[in-house]
Each structure stands twice: as structure tokens, then as C-alpha cells.
Design a protein around this motif. Structure first.
Motif, mmCIF file in Angstrom:
data_model
loop_
_atom_site.group_PDB
_atom_site.id
_atom_site.type_symbol
_atom_site.label_atom_id
_atom_site.label_comp_id
_atom_site.label_asym_id
_atom_site.label_seq_id
_atom_site.Cartn_x
_atom_site.Cartn_y
_atom_site.Cartn_z
ATOM 1 N N SER A 50 -3.544 2.304 3.633
ATOM 2 C CA SER A 50 -3.083 2.694 2.304
ATOM 3 C C SER A 50 -3.479 1.530 1.395
ATOM 4 C CB SER A 50 -1.566 2.937 2.297
ATOM 5 O OG SER A 50 -0.872 1.744 2.625
ATOM 6 N N GLU A 51 -2.976 1.507 0.207
ATOM 7 C CA GLU A 51 -3.352 0.432 -0.714
ATOM 8 C C GLU A 51 -3.047 -0.944 -0.142
ATOM 9 O OE1 GLU A 51 -2.234 -1.208 -5.180
ATOM 10 O OE2 GLU A 51 -1.777 0.879 -4.685
ATOM 11 N N ARG A 52 -1.862 -1.100 0.458
ATOM 12 C CA ARG A 52 -1.439 -2.417 0.940
ATOM 13 C C ARG A 52 -1.257 -2.523 2.448
ATOM 14 N NH1 ARG A 52 3.975 -3.347 -2.165
ATOM 15 N NH2 ARG A 52 4.224 -1.173 -1.537
ATOM 16 N N LEU A 53 -1.346 -1.407 3.174
ATOM 17 C CA LEU A 53 -0.962 -1.389 4.585
ATOM 18 C C LEU A 53 -2.083 -0.893 5.489
ATOM 19 C CD1 LEU A 53 2.553 0.267 4.098
ATOM 20 C CD2 LEU A 53 2.042 -2.178 4.291
ATOM 21 N N VAL B 68 0.635 -5.692 6.766
ATOM 22 C CA VAL B 68 0.313 -5.865 5.351
ATOM 23 C C VAL B 68 -1.115 -6.397 5.311
ATOM 24 C CG1 VAL B 68 0.872 -7.104 3.224
ATOM 25 C CG2 VAL B 68 2.710 -6.308 4.717
ATOM 26 N N LEU B 69 -2.004 -5.679 4.649
ATOM 27 C CA LEU B 69 -3.421 -6.045 4.661
ATOM 28 C C LEU B 69 -3.680 -7.434 4.082
ATOM 29 C CD1 LEU B 69 -4.927 -2.597 3.609
ATOM 30 C CD2 LEU B 69 -4.967 -3.634 5.901
ATOM 31 N N GLU B 70 -3.022 -7.755 2.989
ATOM 32 C CA GLU B 70 -3.276 -9.024 2.293
ATOM 33 C C GLU B 70 -2.945 -10.237 3.159
ATOM 34 O OE1 GLU B 70 -2.590 -9.959 -2.180
ATOM 35 O OE2 GLU B 70 -0.732 -10.476 -1.119
ATOM 36 N N SER B 71 -1.847 -10.159 3.903
ATOM 37 C CA SER B 71 -1.391 -11.319 4.680
ATOM 38 C C SER B 71 -1.599 -11.165 6.184
ATOM 39 C CB SER B 71 0.102 -11.543 4.422
ATOM 40 O OG SER B 71 0.845 -10.441 4.916
ATOM 41 N N ASP B 72 -1.979 -9.971 6.632
ATOM 42 C CA ASP B 72 -2.133 -9.666 8.060
ATOM 43 C C ASP B 72 -0.790 -9.707 8.791
ATOM 44 O OD1 ASP B 72 -3.982 -8.823 10.013
ATOM 45 O OD2 ASP B 72 -3.968 -10.819 10.919
ATOM 46 N N ALA B 73 0.321 -9.659 8.055
ATOM 47 C CA ALA B 73 1.653 -9.730 8.662
ATOM 48 C C ALA B 73 2.033 -8.387 9.268
ATOM 49 C CB ALA B 73 2.685 -10.119 7.608
ATOM 50 N N PHE B 74 2.483 -8.404 10.524
ATOM 51 C CA PHE B 74 3.032 -7.220 11.176
ATOM 52 C C PHE B 74 4.430 -6.987 10.603
ATOM 53 C CE2 PHE B 74 5.909 -5.599 14.458
ATOM 54 C CZ PHE B 74 5.284 -4.394 14.773
ATOM 55 N N ILE B 75 4.723 -5.747 10.169
ATOM 56 C CA ILE B 75 6.015 -5.495 9.522
ATOM 57 C C ILE B 75 6.866 -4.442 10.227
ATOM 58 C CG2 ILE B 75 5.179 -6.265 7.279
ATOM 59 C CD1 ILE B 75 5.122 -3.263 6.430
ATOM 60 N N GLY B 76 6.352 -3.821 11.302
ATOM 61 C CA GLY B 76 7.127 -2.802 11.996
ATOM 62 C C GLY B 76 6.291 -1.558 12.216
ATOM 63 N N PHE B 77 6.950 -0.378 12.140
ATOM 64 C CA PHE B 77 6.191 0.856 12.331
ATOM 65 C C PHE B 77 6.490 1.877 11.258
ATOM 66 C CE2 PHE B 77 9.893 2.040 15.168
ATOM 67 C CZ PHE B 77 10.246 3.250 14.578
ATOM 68 N N ILE B 78 5.484 2.709 11.015
ATOM 69 C CA ILE B 78 5.588 3.907 10.185
ATOM 70 C C ILE B 78 4.628 4.900 10.829
ATOM 71 C CG2 ILE B 78 5.360 4.939 7.889
ATOM 72 C CD1 ILE B 78 5.382 2.058 6.723
ATOM 73 N N GLY B 79 5.077 6.109 11.033
ATOM 74 C CA GLY B 79 4.139 7.052 11.625
ATOM 75 C C GLY B 79 4.755 8.365 12.027
ATOM 76 N N LEU B 80 4.063 9.025 12.933
ATOM 77 C CA LEU B 80 4.385 10.371 13.370
ATOM 78 C C LEU B 80 4.660 10.360 14.870
ATOM 79 C CD1 LEU B 80 1.385 12.068 11.537
ATOM 80 C CD2 LEU B 80 3.746 11.951 10.719
#
Length: 181
Positions: A11-14, A72-84
Motif C-alpha cells: 500500500s502507500e506505506r506498508l 512499514v516500507l519507509e523504516s522496514d519496521a515489522f508492525i504485526g499482521f493484517i490480512g485474510l
């Protein structure tokens, strides 16, 4: 550390990807946070997290979707999950495909859940050609319900979740859905 990240989509940031071994300790940390797990029966152990990640990897291999690991694309930080994910507990709306999210507490209130869920809906409808995606949450989880509304889902009903019948606080859940237009 394995830094090769093959994003399935962004997405834009992820960035959304399949899980790696390196994600297990970070996701275990998220799953052990009492604030993150406030609307679940309990926090999860590292071993439970490992099992969850292995199930998601397997589901991705079989279905081309899962609760994706998210960076997060900008920082390469893993933030958890989002999905199906597939849901098959006993109810009048299963089996079905569910959309869900769980993010580290320090990444809340940045719009990541909404942005990520919209990207996952797009992937589910445009790439996987799913007809319908549902979401459930305990009725006390107002913030998740707000995300469901923001991504265009419609409330279908309240129901007693069969896996939460012994938990008076979490038993009553909400079912939301959205169909491919």
C-alpha cells in the motif's frame, strides 16, 4: 537476520509478505502485550505464536493469502499482521474468509490498520476474485469495529461466538461483511 523481503503487494506505506522465522520473536512480543490482546481471552506464548505463524505460512502456500506479516516500507519496521484467513468455526456464516489485523501498540493511531485492510480487500477481490470477506470482533472492541466501518464493511448481526461462550466479556461478537463489487 534475513532482510530479503518479497512483498506480495504494497500500500502507500506498508508491505505485505509471507512470514519468516525472524518474525516469530517480534510477533510473540506483540502477542504477549496485554493491551494488544485486550479483546482476546489471553495473551499468547511464543510457542502459540510460532504455531500461528506456521499455520499462516501453510495457508499462504495453499490459498495465496493469510494474515500477512506487515512492514512499514519507509523504516522496514515489522508492525504485526493484517490480512485474510479462513474461518471454519461452527456458525451459520462459515466457512468464510475473514479479514483481521493485530499491530504492535507503538504503531496504533497511525491509520495502518485501515490502510492495510483496504489493501487486503483490494488484493482479495481483484487478485483472488473472492466474492465476500467478513470480519468479526467482540462487541466491546469499538476500535476494530470503527476500522470495519472505515473500510466499507456493513454490520450483518450480533452473535455469540462459539469459541468464546465461556467468556462473558467477549462472547457477544459483531459480524461485518463486504462483497466484491
Amino acid at each position: 537476520m534475513n532482510t530479503t523481503k518479497n512483498y506480495i503487494f504494497t500500500s502507500e506505506r506498508l508491505g505485505f509478505r509471507n512470514w519468516m522465522e525472524d518474525d516469530i520473536p517480534q510477533m510473540a512480543n506483540i502477542n504477549s502485550n496485554t493491551n494488544v490482546m485486550k479483546f482476546f481471552p489471553s495473551v499468547q506464548t511464543a510457542e502459540q505464536t510460532r504455531g500461528f505463524i506456521y499455520r499462516m505460512q501453510q495457508q499462504f502456500e495453499e490459498q495465496n493469502y493469510c494474515y500477512f506479516a506487515v512492514d512499514v516500507l519507509e523504516s522496514d519496521a515489522f508492525i504485526g499482521f493484517i490480512g485474510l484467513s479462513d474461518k471454519d468455526f461452527e456458525s451459520d456464516f462459515t466457512p468464510c474468509v475473514d479479514i483481521g489485523w493485530r499491530l504492535s501498540e507503538n504503531h496504533w493511531k497511525k491509520g495502518y490498520a485501515t490502510e492495510g485492510a483496504l489493501a487486503c480487500l483490494k488484493y482479495g477481490f481483484e487478485e483472488l476474485h473472492l466474492e465476500k470477506i467478513i470480519a468479526t470482533t467482540p462487541s466491546v472492541n469499538i476500535k476494530s469495529e470503527e476500522v470495519m466501518k472505515r473500510i466499507g464493511m456493513t454490520k450483518v448481526k450480533s452473535f455469540n461466538h462459539p469459541l468464546l461462550l465461556d467468556d462473558e466479556r467477549l462472547r457477544e461478537c459483531l459480524l461485518y461483511s463486504i462483497t466484491n463489487r
